[in-house]
Design an enzyme around this catalytic site. Structure first.
Site, PDB file in Angstrom:
ATOM      1  N   MET A   1      -8.224  10.707   8.014  1.00 38.00           N
ATOM      2  CA  MET A   1      -8.013   9.604   7.100  1.00 38.00           C
ATOM      3  C   MET A   1      -7.418   8.387   7.800  1.00 38.00           C
ATOM      4  O   MET A   1      -6.370   7.898   7.409  1.00 38.00           O
ATOM      5  CB  MET A   1      -7.055  10.087   5.992  1.00 38.00           C
ATOM      6  N   PRO A   2      -8.079   7.940   8.861  1.00 37.27           N
ATOM      7  CA  PRO A   2      -7.510   6.803   9.598  1.00 37.27           C
ATOM      8  C   PRO A   2      -7.613   5.498   8.808  1.00 37.27           C
ATOM      9  O   PRO A   2      -8.652   5.188   8.233  1.00 37.27           O
ATOM     10  CB  PRO A   2      -8.369   6.728  10.870  1.00 37.27           C
ATOM     11  N   ILE A   3      -6.495   4.772   8.791  1.00 36.23           N
ATOM     12  CA  ILE A   3      -6.443   3.426   8.218  1.00 36.23           C
ATOM     13  C   ILE A   3      -6.274   2.466   9.400  1.00 36.23           C
ATOM     14  O   ILE A   3      -5.317   2.606  10.168  1.00 36.23           O
ATOM     15  CB  ILE A   3      -5.232   3.259   7.279  1.00 36.23           C
ATOM     16  N   LYS A  40     -11.060   3.577   6.839  1.00 34.78           N
ATOM     17  CA  LYS A  40     -10.927   2.291   6.149  1.00 34.78           C
ATOM     18  C   LYS A  40     -10.470   1.258   7.170  1.00 34.78           C
ATOM     19  O   LYS A  40      -9.541   1.529   7.944  1.00 34.78           O
ATOM     20  CB  LYS A  40      -9.859   2.355   5.053  1.00 34.78           C
TER      21      LYS A  40
ATOM     22  N   ASP E   7      -3.298   4.076  11.718  1.00 34.20           N
ATOM     23  CA  ASP E   7      -2.464   5.138  11.147  1.00 34.20           C
ATOM     24  C   ASP E   7      -3.359   6.329  10.847  1.00 34.20           C
ATOM     25  O   ASP E   7      -4.330   6.200  10.103  1.00 34.20           O
ATOM     26  CB  ASP E   7      -1.794   4.663   9.843  1.00 34.20           C
TER      27      ASP E   7
END
Lengths: 61, 61, 61, 61, 61, 61
Positions: A1-3, A40, E7
């Site tokens: 779930m990298p942002i 995202k 992140d």
């Protein structure tokens, strides 16, 4: 779930942003092993008067 | 002393932002047990060409 | 597609974080009018020596 | 290699931003002991309707 | 002068981070047309109890 | 109401962080013309394996 957040100087075309997002997502999917849907990316554009390097604004270089 | 940053697509009205900030602050005060004055919220709006999901810009969906 | 980043002092329990994420998400969904699945929240914890207020570290107060 | 992000209300002049970047860089170089070239500063300006304090937007104060 | 913040959940190996940084930098250099030296990437790892999706912590899924 | 985030490599002493926060706050107060109480600073420390420059991790240099 990298942002992912990318701050860069203004001036890239829509086509460049489209390729940037496509290519950065591929790079993350292939190395961090996550599905594309999990990535995202937020792009933010800076004016040259909003970037400081070595104590000097980019617009003053 | 929570510092909150919210990046979202442009298009919300002033009234929506007003309610958003009020409600998010209440949620933090009641769960993290801090005074309301300690909560700072930064809102940032994105254009659809600045959000990438699964490698595709939102403006291209 | 709101992306939320919350920086706060360390010390909250898992149960507090669970409630925080639930309540902040509800607040955003109801005011910004987006589906719950669209809300991503990143929590970050700070040590008191990593927060400065009015020029003074929190650990020195 | 400090990366600095500063979010502040809009309204500062170019001369103020120039001095801000110069002075903040000096402060970091002298305390963190790094070369000036290593310090990057991103300035971001907020409208008063994008800052929430104690649950209230700055534009409503 | 792109500054990138990523992140992601903890758990990637050093080799994966090495490849991630290499590949993301290439993607940016080739699409945004900037020299490799201009690209800075900050990686941040999250514990599953620090990521909220749809109001639920990742550690509770 | 400036909010400052500083990401830097780990390794500074408490005394260095104390001076850093004091000096950066002074720099902002004097140039942006705001009260010291309005300046919040978040410090974040990176491991050398979490900083990428020119496509290479700092720990590999």
């Amino acid at each position: 779930m990298p942002i992912v957040q990318i701050d860069m100087l203004e001036g890239r075309t829509l086509e460049q942003k489209r390729e940037l997002v496509k290519r950065v997502t591929e790079a993350i999917v292939e190395t961090a092993k996550c599905p594309p849907e999990a990535v995202k990316i937020i792009l933010r554009e800076m004016k040259p008067e909003h970037l400081g390097e070595a104590g000097v604004l980019r617009c003053d270089r």
